[in-house]
Write a protein that holds these residues in place. Structure first.
Motif, PDB file in Angstrom:
ATOM      1  N   ARG A 270       0.807  -0.990   0.029  1.00 35.62           N
ATOM      2  CA  ARG A 270       0.110  -0.024   0.059  1.00 35.62           C
ATOM      3  C   ARG A 270       0.822   1.267  -0.024  1.00 35.62           C
ATOM      4  O   ARG A 270       0.607   2.105  -0.825  1.00 35.62           O
ATOM      5  N   ALA A 276      -4.354   0.787  -3.506  1.00 33.84           N
ATOM      6  CA  ALA A 276      -5.167   0.428  -2.564  1.00 33.84           C
ATOM      7  C   ALA A 276      -4.727  -1.271  -2.268  1.00 33.84           C
ATOM      8  O   ALA A 276      -4.437  -2.103  -3.210  1.00 33.84           O
ATOM      9  N   ASP A 299      -6.943  -1.302   2.819  1.00 34.97           N
ATOM     10  CA  ASP A 299      -8.122  -0.457   2.440  1.00 34.97           C
ATOM     11  C   ASP A 299      -9.464  -1.384   2.638  1.00 34.97           C
ATOM     12  O   ASP A 299     -10.429  -0.746   2.930  1.00 34.97           O
TER      13      ASP A 299
END
Ligand code: FNR
Length: 335
Positions: A270, A276, A299
């Motif tokens: 990330r 994401a 996420d």
């Protein structure tokens, strides 16, 4: 954060809980079509308030099945059952994704099996045929055909299965890819097959695209998360929206699994690739999921076995976090 909505390429999930793809080996007719089992199993988790249901590894070719009982998407005849399934899940307010898969050398179906190099997984598995250029082209085309059928069947998300030692993973790892052509050898060359699969899928699919990776080979000569940060940068440049971060199963190797053991990989990708990520692996409590999200480590939270044990896990997690979850509506007075 676990119960906050999340929008990705125009699709809004009502929360950050994803049902991790899990093979059901439930196609008793062995033709890869949706059975009653799937029609009960997946919508139950939608009723249970999962935000995104990722259905199991679904084979893009019959030869690419993990087992003869896998779901398939290699023929137009698969669309109808899959459409019935997406309709049921969406009626319950969840989004639904499909994991497009090819098992490569880990296929256990009858007939020839294929892989980048003719190396068996272990002494109990068959030796695959080394893929020719034509095999490579046909397989990329099969992923594209699968993506187009997934679109026709009403899926909200596509995930390309590039993890767990299946075909795409076999191209990425130097442990399984010993080719001397443009699909093997260097880092770039080993990425080429996945790159071409992504490109082919994106030609027919403009919705959210996830890729599941094994971010560690657990082998001294294998790949680690550092390599996957670099691969993820390339995926991002190609328009992949999220990397779903698992690990292992490329070669037989012991994995020391403990709560959240793969989360540091999701976190590294990330931050390292600015993309994401989804975290998965022994995440079983609402507080654990909340910690991962709040600390910016991922996420989305993929839940596997805990959702087999408890289809209402989102309700359990909400209670733990002190969040009132007035759903599913017909149950509210009874909870
Ligand atoms: C899996 N897993 C898996 N992974 C995947 O990418 N595609 C698949 O089809 C399957 N099939 C599958 C079947 C079953 C019965 C299990 C238990 C697991 C792996 C799964 O998605 C998940 O990554 C792991 O189970 C770890 O997460 P949990 O279970 O600790 O939350």
């Amino acid at each position: 954060m676990l119960f906050s909505p999340y929008t990705i390429r125009g699709v809004t999930l009502k929360n950050r809980i994803v049902m991790s793809p899990m093979c059901m080996y439930a196609c008793d007719t062995e033709d890869g079509t949706v059975r009653n089992w799937h029609m009960i199993h997946y919508p139950t988790r939608a009723v249970g308030q999962v935000g995104l249901i990722m259905i199991e590894a679904t084979a893009v070719t019959p030869q690419g099945r993990i087992s003869a009982r896998d779901l398939g998407i290699w023929s137009d005849e698969h669309i109808e059952g899959l459409r019935a399934l997406t309709t049921l899940v969406k009626e319950q307010g969840a989004k639904i994704g499909i994991q497009l898969a090819h098992a490569g050398r880990k296929a256990t179906v009858d007939g020839e099996i294929i892989a980048p190099s003719p190396l068996p997984f272990d002494e109990n598995m068959r030796t695959p045929k080394e893929m020719t250029k034509v095999d490579i082209e046909e397989t990329i085309q099969a992923f594209q055909n699968g993506a187009l059928r997934a679109k026709k069947a009403g899926f909200d998300v596509i995930e390309i299965h590039a993890a767990h030692g299946y075909l795409i993973n076999e191209f990425l790892s130097p442990l399984t890819n010993k080719r001397n052509d443009e699909y093997g050898g260097t880092f770039e060359n080993r990425y080429r097959f996945l790159s071409e699969v992504i490109e082919a899928v994106k030609e027919v699919w403009d919705g959210p695209l996830f890729v599941r990776v094994s971010a560690h080979d657990y082998h001294p000569d294998g790949l680690t998360v550092k390599d996957y940060v670099e691969y993820a940068k390339r995926m991002k440049a190609q328009g992949v929206d999220l990397v779903d971060v698992s690990s292992g199963a490329v070669v037989p190797a012991a994995i020391d699994a403990y709560p959240g053991y793969q989360v540091p990989f999701a976190e590294a990708i990330r931050h390292g690739a600015d993309i994401a990520t989804g975290a998965v692996g022994l995440i079983t409590s609402g507080r654990q999921a909340e910690e991962i999200l709040r600390n910016g480590r991922a996420d989305l939270i993929f839940i596997g076995r805990e959702l087999l044990r408890n289809p209402y896990w989102p309700k359990t997690a909400a209670s733990e976090l002190g969040i009132p979850l007035e759903a599913p509506k017909p149950y509210v007075r009874g909870w």
